[in-house]
Design a protein around this motif. Structure first.
Motif, short mmCIF file in Angstrom:
data_model
loop_
_atom_site.label_atom_id
_atom_site.label_comp_id
_atom_site.label_asym_id
_atom_site.label_seq_id
_atom_site.Cartn_x
_atom_site.Cartn_y
_atom_site.Cartn_z
N GLU A 48 10.90 -40.81 -4.05
CA GLU A 48 9.67 -40.92 -4.87
C GLU A 48 9.94 -41.05 -6.36
O GLU A 48 9.03 -41.01 -7.17
N HIS A 49 11.23 -41.23 -6.74
CA HIS A 49 11.59 -41.42 -8.14
C HIS A 49 11.13 -40.25 -9.02
O HIS A 49 10.61 -40.47 -10.12
N THR A 50 11.28 -39.03 -8.51
CA THR A 50 10.92 -37.85 -9.29
C THR A 50 12.15 -36.94 -9.43
O THR A 50 13.13 -37.11 -8.71
N ASP A 57 1.45 -37.35 -11.91
CA ASP A 57 2.29 -36.16 -12.07
C ASP A 57 2.90 -35.66 -10.76
O ASP A 57 4.08 -35.35 -10.70
N LEU A 58 2.07 -35.50 -9.74
CA LEU A 58 2.55 -34.91 -8.48
C LEU A 58 2.20 -35.82 -7.31
O LEU A 58 1.05 -36.27 -7.18
N VAL A 59 3.20 -36.09 -6.46
CA VAL A 59 3.00 -36.95 -5.30
C VAL A 59 3.15 -36.09 -4.06
O VAL A 59 4.20 -35.49 -3.84
N VAL A 60 2.09 -36.01 -3.24
CA VAL A 60 2.18 -35.18 -2.04
C VAL A 60 2.17 -36.06 -0.79
O VAL A 60 1.65 -37.18 -0.80
N HIS A 61 2.80 -35.53 0.26
CA HIS A 61 2.84 -36.25 1.54
C HIS A 61 2.56 -35.30 2.68
O HIS A 61 3.00 -34.15 2.66
N SER A 62 1.86 -35.81 3.69
CA SER A 62 1.95 -35.19 4.99
C SER A 62 3.19 -35.80 5.64
O SER A 62 3.16 -36.93 6.12
N GLY A 63 4.28 -35.04 5.65
CA GLY A 63 5.51 -35.54 6.26
C GLY A 63 5.44 -35.58 7.77
O GLY A 63 6.33 -36.10 8.44
N SER A 64 4.34 -35.03 8.31
CA SER A 64 4.11 -35.09 9.76
C SER A 64 3.89 -36.53 10.22
O SER A 64 3.95 -36.82 11.40
N LYS A 65 3.62 -37.44 9.26
CA LYS A 65 3.30 -38.83 9.60
C LYS A 65 4.58 -39.67 9.51
O LYS A 65 5.49 -39.44 10.28
#
Ligand SMILES: *Cc1c(COP(=O)(O)O)cnc(C)c1O
Length: 392
Positions: free
Chosen positions: A77-79, A202-210
């Protein structure tokens, strides 16, 4: 839109964060199934207490297997860094909570993921946090929604049912100008097809369940962002709510990640084949897909996203509720189940959201179906829809 950097992604997925010399040069990372880690001296122990964000002290804070996943997600995610959680819902809650207190205000897109809406409107509101849900396809609405007490701008672009998009450059600049924390749920695109941090979110969130885990066998969440913001999240909701991922699930997610680029590309290509066939059918009223020719936001979508993955929705020319239900029951090639982003094709018919007699309450009309196209043959998947279409 920058192209996918295949070389960089290959390095991240195959090597980054894997210090094989520390574990017998094993190619696959070990599952460090330990809750706590030993220190030789009081001074080292003290350091462990003071920096459990980076040092392996206790697995509610940092575990070596989980840390490999954190490093890969941050790089994708380039963070600067990433934190992982026991679910996407935990990641979303933990991204918002540190930045609001009683009397503050959140601006959120209308129709976000259902549990995001519930978090803001039911749980945080109990603690005096105010909120506004807005149609954020229009930048003016965002400008008009802000109040002196606004602290957070929550985005989901595209969302996961009708795929409305927000102008990420505008949102990031707007948030900076007004001192808001901008947060985006990037589950739909995965880091392969969209990197919101590049636009200044600022903040990137994911449902990693997908897509991230991709095999329908782990529930997982991720927040990517600067070390500064993640340290803040770490010290409070991360350590206090304690929704941590197990080393075993982290291992599975690392394994799932290895094939993410080829999985999402296959889903993307197959979905486009299925959509182009469905569009020829007279009973298909409308296709919802970010890159669809008739999507008024197509140009913006193509500027922000490198691809779309396997999810789209279709509205069918059906006025009768029971007929719609029967039509859905007859589609045999898509499994009827929640979720998406894994190897298997799934569908969520919106008529399932309706109580039998209560046919006009939910946000979506009953003749809509959300399809997720997995890794099966697209013509096989299509044959199941075509077979069911015969009854319409
Ligand atoms: C599934 C989903 C979530 C929640 O993630 P969990 O891992 O199920 O907690 C959040 N956002 C979107 C868009 C989702 O599809």
């Amino acid at each position: 839109m920058k192209n996918i950097n295949e070389e960089e992604i290959s390095f991240i997925l195959n090597h980054l964060g894997e210090e094989r010399e520390n574990y017998f040069n094993a190619v696959a990372p070990p599952i460090i199934q330990s809750s706590n880690f030993a220190f030789d001296t009081v001074q080292e122990f003290r350091n462990g207490f003071n920096n459990s964000y980076e040092i392996h002290t206790y697995s509610r804070g940092n575990n070596p297997t989980v840390e490999i996943l954190r490093k890969k997600m941050a790089a994708l995610e380039h963070t600067e860094d990433a934190l992982v959680f026991a679910s996407g819902a935990a990641a979303i809650s933990s991204a918002i909570i540190p930045f609001v207190k009683s009397g503050d205000h959140i601006v959120c897109i209308e129709n976000p993921y259902n549990w995001t809406a519930q978090l803001i409107s039911k749980l945080l509101s109990k603690f005096g946090v105010e909120y506004t849900f807005i149609d954020a396809t229009n930048n003016e609405n965002i400008e008009k929604s802000i109040r002196p007490n606004t602290k957070v701008l929550f985005l989901e672009s595209p969302n996961s049912f009708t795929y409305e998009i927000q102008d990420l450059t505008f949102c990031a600049e707007f948030a900076k100008k007004h001192g808001l924390i901008s947060i985006i749920d990037n589950s739909y695109s995965s880091p392969i097809y969209q990197n919101p941090a590049d636009f200044g979110i600022d903040l990137v969130v994911h449902s990693g369940s997908k897509y991230i885990n991709g095999h329908s066998d782990v529930i997982l969440g991720v927040i990517c962002g600067s070390k500064n913001l993640l340290n803040l999240i770490f010290s409070s909701p991360f350590m206090t709510l304690g929704a941590v991922l197990s080393p075993n699930d982290a291992y599975l997610a690392i394994r799932g990640l290895r094939t993410l680029p080829i999985r999402i590309k296959r889903s993307d290509e197959s979905a486009k084949i299925i959509i182009s066939e469905l569009k020829k059918h007279p009973k298909v009223l409308k296709i919802y897909h970010p890159f669809d020719d008739e999507n008024p936001q197509r140009e913006l979508a193509m500027r922000q996203m490198r691809g779309t993955g396997g999810m789209f929705s279709a509205r069918f020319d059906v006025n009768d509720f029971d007929l719609m239900e029967e039509f859905c029951n007859r589609i045999t090639t898509f499994t009827m189940a929640v979720s998406w982003g894994a190897y298997e094709s799934l569908m969520v018919p919106t008529c399932a959201f309706y109580q039998n007699q209560n046919k006009n309450k939910p946000a979506q009309e009953f003749n809509l179906i959300r399809f997720y196209v997995g890794l099966e043959d697209p013509y096989y998947l299509l044959s199941g829809i075509n077979e069911a279409l015969k009854i319409l």
